[in-house]
Design a protein around this motif. Sequence first.
Motif, PDB file in Angstrom:
ATOM      1  N   PRO A  49      -1.677   4.159  10.588  1.00  0.00           N
ATOM      2  CA  PRO A  49      -2.848   5.044  10.427  1.00  0.00           C
ATOM      3  C   PRO A  49      -2.930   5.730   9.065  1.00  0.00           C
ATOM      4  CG  PRO A  49      -1.675   5.484  12.493  1.00  0.00           C
ATOM      5  CD  PRO A  49      -0.781   4.643  11.656  1.00  0.00           C
ATOM      6  N   VAL A  50      -1.823   5.804   8.339  1.00  0.00           N
ATOM      7  CA  VAL A  50      -1.828   6.554   7.074  1.00  0.00           C
ATOM      8  C   VAL A  50      -1.639   5.634   5.874  1.00  0.00           C
ATOM      9  CG1 VAL A  50      -1.005   8.679   8.144  1.00  0.00           C
ATOM     10  CG2 VAL A  50       0.661   7.017   7.277  1.00  0.00           C
ATOM     11  N   THR A  51      -1.938   4.348   6.056  1.00  0.00           N
ATOM     12  CA  THR A  51      -1.721   3.377   4.985  1.00  0.00           C
ATOM     13  C   THR A  51      -3.005   2.644   4.631  1.00  0.00           C
ATOM     14  OG1 THR A  51       0.581   3.004   5.676  1.00  0.00           O
ATOM     15  CG2 THR A  51      -0.426   1.328   4.283  1.00  0.00           C
ATOM     16  N   ASN A  52      -3.339   2.662   3.348  1.00  0.00           N
ATOM     17  CA  ASN A  52      -4.357   1.769   2.798  1.00  0.00           C
ATOM     18  C   ASN A  52      -3.662   0.475   2.412  1.00  0.00           C
ATOM     19  OD1 ASN A  52      -6.795   2.999   2.963  1.00  0.00           O
ATOM     20  ND2 ASN A  52      -6.910   3.644   0.830  1.00  0.00           N
ATOM     21  N   GLN A  53      -4.205  -0.652   2.816  1.00  0.00           N
ATOM     22  CA  GLN A  53      -3.582  -1.926   2.481  1.00  0.00           C
ATOM     23  C   GLN A  53      -4.523  -2.769   1.634  1.00  0.00           C
ATOM     24  OE1 GLN A  53      -1.647  -5.927   4.604  1.00  0.00           O
ATOM     25  NE2 GLN A  53      -2.322  -4.206   5.854  1.00  0.00           N
ATOM     26  N   LEU A  54      -3.981  -3.317   0.555  1.00  0.00           N
ATOM     27  CA  LEU A  54      -4.741  -4.231  -0.293  1.00  0.00           C
ATOM     28  C   LEU A  54      -3.938  -5.516  -0.438  1.00  0.00           C
ATOM     29  CD1 LEU A  54      -7.026  -4.996  -2.228  1.00  0.00           C
ATOM     30  CD2 LEU A  54      -5.762  -3.851  -4.057  1.00  0.00           C
ATOM     31  N   ARG A  55      -4.490  -6.614   0.044  1.00  0.00           N
ATOM     32  CA  ARG A  55      -3.839  -7.922  -0.071  1.00  0.00           C
ATOM     33  C   ARG A  55      -4.369  -8.619  -1.316  1.00  0.00           C
ATOM     34  NH1 ARG A  55      -5.613  -7.579   5.292  1.00  0.00           N
ATOM     35  NH2 ARG A  55      -3.949  -7.420   6.860  1.00  0.00           N
ATOM     36  N   LEU A  56      -3.504  -8.808  -2.288  1.00  0.00           N
ATOM     37  CA  LEU A  56      -3.946  -9.443  -3.530  1.00  0.00           C
ATOM     38  C   LEU A  56      -4.409 -10.872  -3.292  1.00  0.00           C
ATOM     39  CD1 LEU A  56      -1.303  -8.181  -6.130  1.00  0.00           C
ATOM     40  CD2 LEU A  56      -3.635  -7.365  -5.760  1.00  0.00           C
ATOM     41  N   HIS A  57      -3.819 -11.540  -2.275  1.00  0.00           N
ATOM     42  CA  HIS A  57      -4.236 -12.916  -2.004  1.00  0.00           C
ATOM     43  C   HIS A  57      -5.588 -12.972  -1.302  1.00  0.00           C
ATOM     44  CE1 HIS A  57      -1.221 -11.341   0.801  1.00  0.00           C
ATOM     45  NE2 HIS A  57      -1.882 -11.913   1.776  1.00  0.00           N
ATOM     46  N   ASP A  58      -6.135 -11.802  -0.925  1.00  0.00           N
ATOM     47  CA  ASP A  58      -7.483 -11.767  -0.359  1.00  0.00           C
ATOM     48  C   ASP A  58      -8.547 -11.510  -1.423  1.00  0.00           C
ATOM     49  OD1 ASP A  58      -6.523 -12.264   2.135  1.00  0.00           O
ATOM     50  OD2 ASP A  58      -6.620 -10.189   2.849  1.00  0.00           O
ATOM     51  N   VAL A  59      -8.102 -11.108  -2.619  1.00  0.00           N
ATOM     52  CA  VAL A  59      -9.059 -10.912  -3.711  1.00  0.00           C
ATOM     53  C   VAL A  59      -9.628 -12.279  -4.086  1.00  0.00           C
ATOM     54  CG1 VAL A  59      -9.353 -10.137  -6.090  1.00  0.00           C
ATOM     55  CG2 VAL A  59      -7.809  -8.900  -4.551  1.00  0.00           C
ATOM     56  N   GLY A  60     -10.922 -12.360  -4.266  1.00  0.00           N
ATOM     57  CA  GLY A  60     -11.564 -13.641  -4.543  1.00  0.00           C
ATOM     58  C   GLY A  60     -10.941 -14.370  -5.718  1.00  0.00           C
ATOM     59  N   LEU A  61     -10.705 -15.680  -5.550  1.00  0.00           N
ATOM     60  CA  LEU A  61     -10.082 -16.464  -6.613  1.00  0.00           C
ATOM     61  C   LEU A  61     -10.920 -16.429  -7.883  1.00  0.00           C
ATOM     62  CD1 LEU A  61      -7.758 -18.320  -7.426  1.00  0.00           C
ATOM     63  CD2 LEU A  61      -9.084 -20.261  -6.553  1.00  0.00           C
TER      64      LEU A  61
END
Length: 553
Positions: free
Chosen positions: A237-249
């Motif tokens: 609940p207290v974490t922002n998650q950013l997946r770099l492999h989800d950033v558009g190629l």
Amino acid sequence: MFPSYWCIRGPPSHPIQQLRLAAESDGASIPLCAVAARYDYREQRRPCLEGTRVGVLTQVREWMGDTPGGHEGVKSEPTIFWINGLAGTGKTTIAYTVAQECHGAGNLGASFFCSRDNAQCSDPMFVFNTIAYQLGIYHPPFRAAVSEALKVDPLVVYGSVSRQIEELIVEPMRMVDFPPCIVVVDALDECKDDQSTSLVLSSLSLHLETLSPLKFLITSRPEHNITTGFASDRLQPVTNQLRLHDVGLDVVETDIRRYFCQRLGEIRGSYDIENPWPSENDINALTQMSGGLFIFAATTVVFIEDKNYSDPVDQLHRLLHTARISGSSPHQHLDSLYLQVLDNAFPQISKELAGRLKAVLGSVVLLQDPLSPLDLKHLLGVPLHSVRATLKHLHSVAMVPDTDDRPIQIIHPTFAEFITDPSRCTNNTFTLAPQMQHTLLFRQCMLAMVQLRRDMCDIRDPRKNNVDISDLPERIQTRIPPYVQYACCHWASHLKRGSVSVAILDSLREFCTKRLLFWIEVCSVLGALSGAIRALHDARGFLEVRFHHFHSR
């Protein structure tokens, strides 16, 4: 002689104890600290190229409040920002950029950049000790509270990870009005932690409310024990998650293309190469080959610029026309690049050179702490010119210093993973066998410790504490060579990863009967008694498992 339990320990060849003496000159006690874990310790780290990673950095700045130096924004929720991505996707560069910006704005409380090629920077036991030390520098009243805690129980620095965060960070923070700040932890997956849930994350999750002045930026690969930690009821609940492999190629490739254009343009100017070089097609091909991996782009530029060849045009031509692409691995182009680097460095390698390459490069890859060319010479028992000649053409993957007393380091962990995996390093001439290499390093550590003797630092009074010996760093530097320090600190790490044989058992028996007490004394002088205890535990575990296997064959 017993160590000061709150001394700062650093890499064997680094005069860290001078910092300890300076810090304790006012009577304060300070926790163990991995000095090399600071974000700006490694000179080769660089921030993101201007105009790249804009989307990612914008999200991080918004999470921080985008108020450089302003604390109000820093207090916003959530407490943690987790950036995860595959190897080579630029996580460390992003973390460095954020840490650098926060340092400039005055709100960087602490940073811990994990690194598997440094024993302390890959040890979970050093994470919260180091963060506590840096937070004490950031806010002096907090330092005083930590010092008092250490006076009550100096051994807490050797306690469990959960106890360290509670007694060295949580409790002192309750006693002071701590200003909001950012803590950056990079490459958490490079901490050697075999628990089902990351020790660092599970310990952190228990105290988030008390640690509310702190906001944590954490980067890692999406390893199971880390994803499990962030999926817990306390952290999710207290974490922002950013997946770099989800950033558009397309977004990532735009950044990589910009990087290639700028860096190759600089090389063109440096070598007075006529335009158009590189061509638009060259840039497009390199960008496509990168597969979204920034480490591919960085390694490619170093390969093309390599001054040992001083022919960027030919280097680029070789790379584009001899790259071997096979399989469906996400790292296929990177693996092809690494093979090209090795083939280019050793086009017609002899059997003798191949053996020396595996001994020297294999040691650089698998050492627990980096050593200089001179110390590698002494540890391996090979001529200094052989060490340098072997590594001369590998500047694309390893940092080989101009002087003989600076450490050799692998640039990125993906190379170590590549060269020790026969499914990726498909040329057997270059593939390393980790177990065989660790066995070699164990034997060489045993040979290095033959020179151990009583009172190597000539202190003469065993009742003195380390902190009472003002010139101890100088005594260590002149009387215990760095490669001997390395052997004393890490022989057991190589033993437990190596193979068993009669010769190995004989060398252990000789060490225990002739040099064990001398070794313990040296570990005490180095402030490494806790490591000595772990070494004996590891050696015993190795013998119990391998000795049974050895005699059951």
